[in-house]
Enzyme design. Structure first.
Site, PDB file in Angstrom:
ATOM      1  N   TYR A 107      32.754  23.303  10.548  1.00 50.25           N
ATOM      2  CA  TYR A 107      32.276  22.575  11.718  1.00 50.25           C
ATOM      3  C   TYR A 107      32.499  23.409  12.977  1.00 50.25           C
ATOM      4  O   TYR A 107      33.476  24.163  13.071  1.00 50.25           O
ATOM      5  CB  TYR A 107      33.020  21.250  11.878  1.00 50.25           C
ATOM      6  CG  TYR A 107      32.661  20.193  10.865  1.00 50.25           C
ATOM      7  CD1 TYR A 107      31.572  19.355  11.059  1.00 50.25           C
ATOM      8  CD2 TYR A 107      33.432  20.032   9.712  1.00 50.25           C
ATOM      9  CE1 TYR A 107      31.258  18.375  10.129  1.00 50.25           C
ATOM     10  CE2 TYR A 107      33.118  19.056   8.773  1.00 50.25           C
ATOM     11  CZ  TYR A 107      32.029  18.229   8.987  1.00 50.25           C
ATOM     12  OH  TYR A 107      31.714  17.264   8.069  1.00 50.25           O
ATOM     13  N   TYR A 134      33.615  22.289   1.815  1.00 46.61           N
ATOM     14  CA  TYR A 134      34.769  22.844   2.511  1.00 46.61           C
ATOM     15  C   TYR A 134      36.066  22.214   1.993  1.00 46.61           C
ATOM     16  O   TYR A 134      36.073  21.079   1.517  1.00 46.61           O
ATOM     17  CB  TYR A 134      34.652  22.642   4.026  1.00 46.61           C
ATOM     18  CG  TYR A 134      34.522  21.207   4.489  1.00 46.61           C
ATOM     19  CD1 TYR A 134      35.649  20.374   4.645  1.00 46.61           C
ATOM     20  CD2 TYR A 134      33.277  20.678   4.790  1.00 46.61           C
ATOM     21  CE1 TYR A 134      35.515  19.074   5.086  1.00 46.61           C
ATOM     22  CE2 TYR A 134      33.139  19.368   5.238  1.00 46.61           C
ATOM     23  CZ  TYR A 134      34.260  18.578   5.375  1.00 46.61           C
ATOM     24  OH  TYR A 134      34.125  17.279   5.808  1.00 46.61           O
ATOM     25  N   ARG A 145      35.388  18.933  -0.173  1.00 44.04           N
ATOM     26  CA  ARG A 145      34.390  17.893   0.083  1.00 44.04           C
ATOM     27  C   ARG A 145      33.029  18.337  -0.426  1.00 44.04           C
ATOM     28  O   ARG A 145      32.600  19.458  -0.190  1.00 44.04           O
ATOM     29  CB  ARG A 145      34.249  17.619   1.587  1.00 44.04           C
ATOM     30  CG  ARG A 145      35.398  16.999   2.308  1.00 44.04           C
ATOM     31  CD  ARG A 145      35.710  15.544   2.013  1.00 44.04           C
ATOM     32  NE  ARG A 145      34.694  14.712   1.417  1.00 44.04           N
ATOM     33  CZ  ARG A 145      33.782  13.984   2.079  1.00 44.04           C
ATOM     34  NH1 ARG A 145      33.754  14.005   3.392  1.00 44.04           N
ATOM     35  NH2 ARG A 145      32.929  13.219   1.440  1.00 44.04           N
ATOM     36  N   HIS A 153      27.677  17.292   2.634  1.00 45.87           N
ATOM     37  CA  HIS A 153      27.286  15.982   3.148  1.00 45.87           C
ATOM     38  C   HIS A 153      26.899  16.085   4.612  1.00 45.87           C
ATOM     39  O   HIS A 153      27.256  17.040   5.312  1.00 45.87           O
ATOM     40  CB  HIS A 153      28.426  14.966   2.990  1.00 45.87           C
ATOM     41  CG  HIS A 153      29.661  15.329   3.755  1.00 45.87           C
ATOM     42  ND1 HIS A 153      30.580  16.245   3.304  1.00 45.87           N
ATOM     43  CD2 HIS A 153      30.115  14.909   4.974  1.00 45.87           C
ATOM     44  CE1 HIS A 153      31.551  16.377   4.194  1.00 45.87           C
ATOM     45  NE2 HIS A 153      31.288  15.591   5.211  1.00 45.87           N
ATOM     46  N   HIS A 156      26.914  13.476   8.062  1.00 45.68           N
ATOM     47  CA  HIS A 156      27.321  12.198   8.636  1.00 45.68           C
ATOM     48  C   HIS A 156      26.151  11.603   9.427  1.00 45.68           C
ATOM     49  O   HIS A 156      25.465  12.317  10.164  1.00 45.68           O
ATOM     50  CB  HIS A 156      28.499  12.389   9.591  1.00 45.68           C
ATOM     51  CG  HIS A 156      29.721  12.956   8.945  1.00 45.68           C
ATOM     52  ND1 HIS A 156      30.722  12.175   8.419  1.00 45.68           N
ATOM     53  CD2 HIS A 156      30.101  14.245   8.740  1.00 45.68           C
ATOM     54  CE1 HIS A 156      31.673  12.938   7.921  1.00 45.68           C
ATOM     55  NE2 HIS A 156      31.315  14.203   8.107  1.00 45.68           N
TER      56      HIS A 156
END
Length: 240
Positions: free
Chosen positions: A108, A147, A157, A160, A162
């Site tokens: 991120y 990640y 994870r 994906h 959000h």
């Protein structure tokens, strides 16, 4: 303490198992987030219903996360699209849909994300769009990478995106996650598996759409969001 609002008359409540519990075994941070006492019901008053309103123009590239910087981001370009619907299959127009995600390396653009994966100067991972009269929305973006997140040994994870959906004010907000088909990390991810009902859990997984795929440009994934009823998309906090 979480606050819940009684569901309006006429809406069918979500079946048991449709949403993850606030305290989910295996998802360690819910130990700190989950309420330790019974929630208190507070009814909405005029202030909560009318403000702050969601106003302001959508930018020309807010829907295209690949065109927000001077250069092209690295990664597989994709189109994420779908409709926002109510429990009877009717379109929900004029709904603000926001997305945020990691880049193709699984990182991120955030100061607290410092695991050793590269940042992409041409990708910051945030976008927004308002649904049209038929409830349609569409984003162009980059397929995110997996990640590590430290929840348990060798925890990763699944890829994906959000999604946050707003009604007419900040009190009308729902948050969910969209996953990609056949991800090998599903089985060991406690967030994905916190949705008790396996059928509801699969509604978090997008569908690859070859017909909507743009030739020589981007793969396409459909993800419809149903706000209420038996086919409701699981959201991060139970609501009535």
């Amino acid at each position: 303490m979480f606050v819940t609002i009684p569901h309006p008359a006429g809406y069918r409540p979500a079946p048991d198992g449709n949403h993850p519990p606030l305290l989910s075994e295996g998802y360690r941070s819910t130990v700190l987030r989950a309420p330790s006492e019974a929630p208190v019901v507070l009814r909405h008053r005029l202030t909560e219903v009318t403000g702050p309103l969601l106003t302001g123009d959508i930018g020309p590239n807010d829907h295209d996360l690949t065109a927000q910087h001077d250069g092209e981001p690295i990664g597989q370009r994709i189109v994420v699209f779908g409709r926002v619907l109510d429990s009877d299959g009717r379109a929900v127009p004029n709904t603000l849909v926001e997305v945020w995600q990691a880049n193709a390396a699984g990182r991120y653009a955030h100061a607290r994300d410092n695991w050793p994966a590269p940042l992409d100067p041409n990708f910051t991972g945030g976008g927004r769009v308002v649904t049209d009269a038929q409830g349609n929305y569409s984003f162009t973006t980059i397929k995110p990478g997996a990640y590590p997140w430290g929840n348990h040994h060798n925890a990763w994870r699944p890829a994906h995106i959000h999604l946050s959906l707003f009604g007419r004010s900040f009190t009308q907000r729902l948050v969910t996650q969209m996953y990609f088909p056949d991800d090998p990390l599903f089985a060991q991810d406690p967030i994905f598996n916190s949705v008790p009902d396996p059928t509801a859990r699969q509604r978090l997984v997008s569908t690859f759409d070859l017909e909507a795929t743009r030739p020589e440009w981007a793969l396409a994934y459909r993800f419809d969001v149903v706000l209420r009823g038996r086919e409701q998309t699981p959201f991060e906090e139970p609501h009535e």
